[in-house]
Design an enzyme around this catalytic site. Sequence first.
Site, PDB file in Angstrom:
ATOM      1  N   GLU A  49       0.821  -1.212   0.000  1.00 40.80           N
ATOM      2  CA  GLU A  49       0.000   0.000   0.000  1.00 40.80           C
ATOM      3  C   GLU A  49       0.857   1.265   0.000  1.00 40.80           C
ATOM      4  O   GLU A  49       0.536   2.250  -0.663  1.00 40.80           O
ATOM      5  CB  GLU A  49      -0.944   0.003   1.204  1.00 40.80           C
ATOM      6  CG  GLU A  49      -1.971  -1.113   1.212  1.00 40.80           C
ATOM      7  CD  GLU A  49      -2.808  -1.185  -0.056  1.00 40.80           C
ATOM      8  OE1 GLU A  49      -3.025  -0.141  -0.700  1.00 40.80           O
ATOM      9  OE2 GLU A  49      -3.240  -2.289  -0.415  1.00 40.80           O
ATOM     10  N   CYS A  85      10.205  -6.382  -8.063  1.00 45.16           N
ATOM     11  CA  CYS A  85      10.934  -6.727  -9.280  1.00 45.16           C
ATOM     12  C   CYS A  85      11.874  -5.576  -9.630  1.00 45.16           C
ATOM     13  O   CYS A  85      11.816  -4.489  -9.034  1.00 45.16           O
ATOM     14  CB  CYS A  85       9.959  -7.000 -10.419  1.00 45.16           C
ATOM     15  SG  CYS A  85       9.137  -5.514 -11.074  1.00 45.16           S
TER      16      CYS A  85
END
Length: 327
Positions: free
Chosen positions: A246, A280
């Site tokens: 979040e 990533c």
Amino acid sequence: MQRLPLILAALAVAGGLAWQATREESREASRPEPGPSEGAPSALRSPAPSRSAALLAHEDAADFPALPEPGPSDWLANHEEEGQSLREFRARARREVTAERRTLRLQPLDDVSTMGVDVAALAGHLRIYYGLPVQTSLPARPPDLLTRTNPHTHNRQILTRDVLRWLEGEITSDLVCVLAITTEDLYPEDTWNFVFGQASLLRGVGVFSFARMDPAFPAPPADPTTRTIAQRTLVLRRCLKVVTHEVGHMFGLEHCIERSCLMNGSNHAAEMDRTPLHLCFACLRKVHYATRLDVEKRYQALRAFYRREGLEAEASWVEALLARVPR
């Protein structure tokens, strides 16, 4: 947001790591894209090599595998998303980190210690992950939050919109974002079953619920002192994932749709458990651009944090990554 099929609601998976009205906000606030030479982070263009630059440039599929095809109940099977390139991230308006505005704040709405997760651990992870100071406030909440009883679990839920509206008035000039945390379940609108958490890409506000992090849900959580080590680790890992996800949205990151990544959307607990706690390489570059953190120190501190908290899978992943990228 799309309304999910009724069968998903019946399975209690119609929510996820969601953000409200992201596309509308993005259209309202989009800015011209940077020139063609601006598509890579500065560390990648720097003539002076460093291990941080090498870590930022590292794209090995062994460390960052492609996101598998979604199952029928998974997030991307039920939500059409376009992804977000680094160029798009840089061009899009967001609440930016500045010299004066660089602190994150966690705002409990109630006594979250009953869930058995140390708020200091959440704050410590955020501090390392995003390279910024983190404050933790005493519990507080507005008096007029709209609630409902969930028809499937029969538990009370808080409307996220009311929390986010209140938080906008709580942001001070030194805060880049403020995240509310609560033990109560959440819902974003009447057509949704639930959300784990929700955040604004533009306004620096978000909310996360501990409610569904315990496998006992929808029953009340077990006494935290009776949990096994495996149960404690599961709950902690889930809480770290959703809170950190979040906050990523509050920095302007949209859901990642290319690689297995913390910023993947999740429609249900099993999908959340498959999602890694790491970013990533593409999403890490966005965070680096936003906060200018030291990538090598970040990974080293995360390795130590995960070992200290008993998150051996995460510590081993960082260890392997650091071993693959030379000094």
